[in-house]
Design a protein around this motif. Structure first.
Motif: not given
Length: 365
Positions: A122-130
């Protein structure tokens, strides 16, 4: 892209992985790829018939500063796993978080050392991790971050329903006896112990034409190495493991960005630096490597110093099939001549994972 496999090292005993500038009383919780590669080379030399020639022939397939082309394989550092959950180093690229949340949880993010496979993707795909930045999902005192759907997979590692703990770092008393006087001295040795079902894993990507034969050969070398041990303090029984796998790994999707994350220490070649691999936008931590020569011909000699980019570092794609090389760290005498009858190499080939284009938000890392 070649086929990628997971090699799991299920511990039989505790591990000791030395830290530069710190005494034997400390240990890292993972095994860097350059240490792992050196252990594989020494095992190959000891196990295979005509081991010195076999090792030399194998090493010739890997790029050096004066060579190019893809190596027969590349491997990641050996990071922790627990059950089905794999853990990776925290990326040095900003996480996609709102500016407010990033500022509020800056100290929390700074403390994180490992992220689960789900968080990494998710981090590398730039998904919102909030929504995932919850205290319940921060394990090992905030050093490990997992996704909510992965937390249930870690239930076997809970102690009395507390937060899961998959490994622990201890110090054990040791005794050294002076050979001349027979006097004893007590000291402490740091070890990392993994709970049953947890251990270390390395990703290996095979890039050569004969990848099936290379995979079988490497698997055998891993199995033999498990009996002798990996890391320090092997003479005391540390570092032994049972190989599980190899198992096919799905790999990481091509995300179309200009950057990549490395899962292994990386020694850029001159051509890569000139091409801009470390230009503005790259983010990295430097590792200093020295240590003693491991081959029988030079056990009293120290390898030359070399600096590598650490795991989790971020660099630019420059159109290469592979990144990094084997760094020449052969000891030299006072006249500048090589002090051994063979070369000594330090593994510095990156294990690149693509990163999506930045989301364009402020971050809190």
């Amino acid at each position: 892209m070649g086929a990628t496999y997971v090699y799991k090292l299920a511990p039989k005993t505790a591990f000791h992985f030395g830290l530069r500038g710190v005494g034997i009383e400390a240990t890292a919780t993972f095994c860097p790829a350059d240490t792992l590669f050196s252990a594989l080379c020494l095992t190959l030399r000891e196990w295979e018939r005509d081991g010195s020639q076999a090792l030399e022939a194998w090493l010739q397939g890997f790029p050096t500063q004066d060579g190019d082309g893809p190596p027969p394989l590349r491997l990641s550092s050996a990071f922790p796993y627990a059950g089905e959950v794999l853990f990776f180093p925290k990326p040095m690229v900003p996480a996609n978080l709102s500016a407010e949340l990033g500022r509020a949880r800056a100290k929390t993010l700074k403390k994180i050392e490992f992220v689960s496979e789900g968080i990494l993707r998710a981090w590398l795909a730039q998904e919102d991790l909030g929504a995932e930045l919850d205290d319940e999902l921060l394990l090992h005192g905030g050093q490990v971050w997992v996704r909510r759907e992965e937390l249930g997979k870690l239930d076997p590692f809970r102690d009395s329903q507390r937060s899961p703990r998959m490994w622990a770092v201890d110090t054990l008393p040791r005794v050294a006896v002076d050979r001349m006087t027979s006097r004893s001295a007590v000291y402490q040795a740091g070890v990392v112990r993994f709970k049953p079902g947890a251990g270390l894993f390395s990703l290996v990507e095979f890039l050569g034409d004969g990848d099936e034969a290379e995979r079988k050969r490497l698997t055998t070398v891993f199995e033999v190495m498990g009996d002798g041990g990996l890391g320090g303090e092997r003479s005391s029984g540390y570092g032994q493991f049972e190989l599980q796998g190899p198992q096919a790994f799905d790999g990481f999707e091509a995300l179309g960005g200009e950057l990549f994350l490395t899962l292994a220490p990386y020694h850029p070649t001159r051509s890569e630096v000139l091409a801009g691999v470390l230009d503005e936008g790259a983010a990295y931590g430097l590792l200093t490597r020295r240590g003693w020569v491991g081959s029988p011909e030079g056990l009293n000699l120290r390898r030359r110093l070399v600096r590598l980019l650490g795991e989790g570092s971020v660099a630019h794609h420059v159109g290469q099939a592979s990144y990094g090389d084997l760094a020449d760290v052969t000891p030299r005498d006072e006249t500048g001549q090589e002090a051994l009858g063979h070369k000594v190499w330090r593994y510095g080939i990156a294990f690149p994972v693509p990163i999506a284009r930045p989301a364009g938000r402020e971050e809190g890392v």
